[in-house]
Design an enzyme around this catalytic site. Structure first.
Site, PDB file in Angstrom:
ATOM      1  CB  ILE A  26      -0.994   0.019   1.184  1.00  0.00           C
ATOM      2  CG1 ILE A  26      -0.291  -0.277   2.500  1.00  0.00           C
ATOM      3  CG2 ILE A  26      -2.123  -0.949   0.940  1.00  0.00           C
ATOM      4  CD1 ILE A  26      -1.193  -0.161   3.701  1.00  0.00           C
ATOM      5  CB  CYS A  27      -0.020   4.717  -0.999  1.00  0.00           C
ATOM      6  SG  CYS A  27       0.082   5.067  -2.736  1.00  0.00           S
ATOM      7  N   PRO A  28       2.753   4.617   0.715  1.00  0.00           N
ATOM      8  CG  PRO A  28       4.467   5.993   1.536  1.00  0.00           C
ATOM      9  CD  PRO A  28       3.357   5.066   1.971  1.00  0.00           C
ATOM     10  CB  VAL A  29       5.201   0.433   0.474  1.00  0.00           C
ATOM     11  CG1 VAL A  29       6.272  -0.621   0.365  1.00  0.00           C
ATOM     12  CG2 VAL A  29       4.926   0.762   1.939  1.00  0.00           C
TER      13      VAL A  29
ATOM     14  CG  HIS B  69      -2.107   1.231  -3.746  1.00  0.00           C
ATOM     15  ND1 HIS B  69      -2.615   2.453  -4.096  1.00  0.00           N
ATOM     16  CD2 HIS B  69      -2.221   1.147  -2.395  1.00  0.00           C
ATOM     17  CE1 HIS B  69      -3.012   3.078  -2.990  1.00  0.00           C
ATOM     18  NE2 HIS B  69      -2.787   2.308  -1.947  1.00  0.00           N
TER      19      HIS B  69
END
Lengths: 221, 175, 73
Positions: C12-15, C39
């Site tokens: 999930i963001c920002p990964v 995502h």
């Protein structure tokens, strides 16, 4: 050089096993409209809020709007696109809000809008919220939107968001007795309408310019 | 599918952030003018929690928070009479609809224990923080600031500080 | 010129963006990085970032809600 990327993408395209979900979308759209009519017949106010929710959820997803990223991306990735977008959204809303609030004020009615007590509780709560939204990967509206997009992890976030809210509500008496001031500060009441509007839009525009500069600067790194 | 068709433009390709910002700003104005209250998301979460707690046999209505006039009235009135509870469910369905119409819906499974830990800790921090700060990114940052309430501006400054701390924690422990 | 892949499915963001930034930094000029994501925000913010950096970018939806992003360093 772009040619090689395009052909790579085209080669991959042939492998996809694409299903068309459009018919399901139409079924869900019909259900949403059906629920709206049902609500309108029973609780009209709920039908209006349902419509607002649908429009907002649709817009959040379509534009990939993310309040979390507006605060996080400048720190983590150097992007300020969403920072600018959030400032713009606040600016647009400010114009309409100011008109509605001013009309209420001249008619001697209570000022509408979200005007709440400000004190150390605001600073502590906002900082907690800021930490939480970054490690959970979404704030309140973002979590709801991503539940709709099919993220199982955000269902867990939502459950613990609700537990955290109940926990905060439980301790609210202590915060009220010890920390939260009684004073709500509405800028026009404090300094007058014209100075308040100048400060409001001055800050929004100033931050926008700053975000714009910072965003351009970081792409050179 | 042709990338320039009306379908692609409206329902498939992402809209610009600017488009989103303008629609959300207008929606918030319309909501304030029609219903008398600006957009908010997290206050209903405290009601949802209270209703579940009541089912489990708890008595949240004896707490100071739920003895305040608006909150007391809201938990007695129930889900469908609480406007922002309904709009919250609408947001889930609106996003679901948008994803299906783009043919991009996918159930995303949980990837790691770190994600679960982040979701639990993040959820608790946001829930508690929003109660004591009088709002979240929506109720305080978006609607509060647009209402020219000082708490909105203070919220903006400190949520940014929180995001800096959160980013450090994220890169250190959650990636 | 070589091809590298980065699996960010389920992240999930920002990964996804951070992983892409790190991975790309370690590659040589003209190498191609293929990032897999599911995502919906990453399919907007990764290309946006990479284009700002001046890289060639292509994005392909390979399945419902799944994308591959091709970045040429």
């Amino acid at each position: 050089m772009n040619q090689s990327l395009s052909s790579l993408a085209a080669a991959r395209r042939n492998h996809k096993t694409k299903h068309n979900q459009l018919p399901w979308g139409i079924v869900v759209l019909a259900a949403i409209i059906g629920i709206a009519f049902f609500l309108f017949a029973n609780v009209p106010q709920a039908a209006i809020m349902w419509a607002f929710g649908i429009i907002i959820g649709f817009t959040l997803q379509r534009s990939r709007f993310c309040f979390t990223a507006s605060m996080r991306d400048p720190v983590l990735t150097g992007s300020t696109s969403l920072t600018k977008a959030v400032l713009l959204a606040i600016g647009v809303a400010s114009i309409g809000f100011a008109y509605i609030q001013h009309s209420a004020a001249v008619s001697g009615l209570p000022i509408p809008g979200n005007i709440s007590p400000v004190g150390p509780n605001t600073a502590i709560g906002a900082a907690m919220f800021g930490i939480g939204m970054v490690i959970a990967g979404g704030c309140a509206s973002g979590t709801l939107m991503r539940v709709g997009e099919g993220f199982l992890i955000q269902i867990i976030t939502l459950i613990f968001f609700i537990i955290g809210s109940l926990w905060g509500a439980h301790d609210f008496g202590w915060w009220t007795a010890n920390i939260i001031p009684k004073t709500k500060i509405f800028l026009p009441t404090l300094i007058g309408w014209i100075p308040a509007l100048v400060i409001q839009f001055g800050f929004l525009i100033g931050l926008y310019v700053l975000a714009n500069k910072y965003g351009k600067r970081s792409d050179k790194i | 599918m042709d990338n320039t068709s009306l379908y692609a433009k409206l329902l498939k390709n992402p809209w610009s952030y600017t488009t989103g910002a303008i629609i959300l700003g207008m929606a918030n104005i319309t909501m304030l003018s029609i219903t008398g209250s600006a957009w908010g998301v997290t206050t209903p979460f405290s009601y949802w929690g209270a209703w579940f707690y009541q089912i489990l046999g708890g008595q949240p209505d004896t707490w100071f928070y739920f003895s305040q006039k608006t909150h007391a009235a809201a938990i007695t009135a129930g889900f469908w009479n609480n406007g922002h509870s309904v709009s919250n469910i609408g947001i889930i369905f609106g996003a679901f609809l948008a994803t299906l119409l783009a043919s991009q819906f996918k159930i995303k499974k949980i990837k790691s224990k770190k994600q679960i830990f982040g979701a639990i800790l993040g959820g608790l921090l946001m829930g508690y923080g929003a109660r004591i700060a009088f709002g979240c990114n929506i109720g305080a940052l978006f609607s509060g600031t647009a209402s020219m309430s000082l708490h909105g501006w203070v919220f903006m400054l400190f949520i940014f500080i929180g995001a800096i701390i959160g980013s450090k924690l994220l890169t250190k422990y959650f990636i | 010129m070589s091809e590298y892949t980065l699996d960010c499915l389920g992240e999930i963001c920002p990964v996804p963006l951070i992983k892409t930034q790190k991975k790309l930094a370690a590659l040589n000029k003209n190498d191609i990085l293929i990032v897999s994501i599911d995502h919906s925000c990453a399919m907007k913010n990764i290309p946006e970032w990479a284009r700002k950096e001046g890289h060639n970018v292509e994005i392909e939806e390979i399945n419902d809600g799944e994308w591959e992003i091709y970045i040429e360093k």
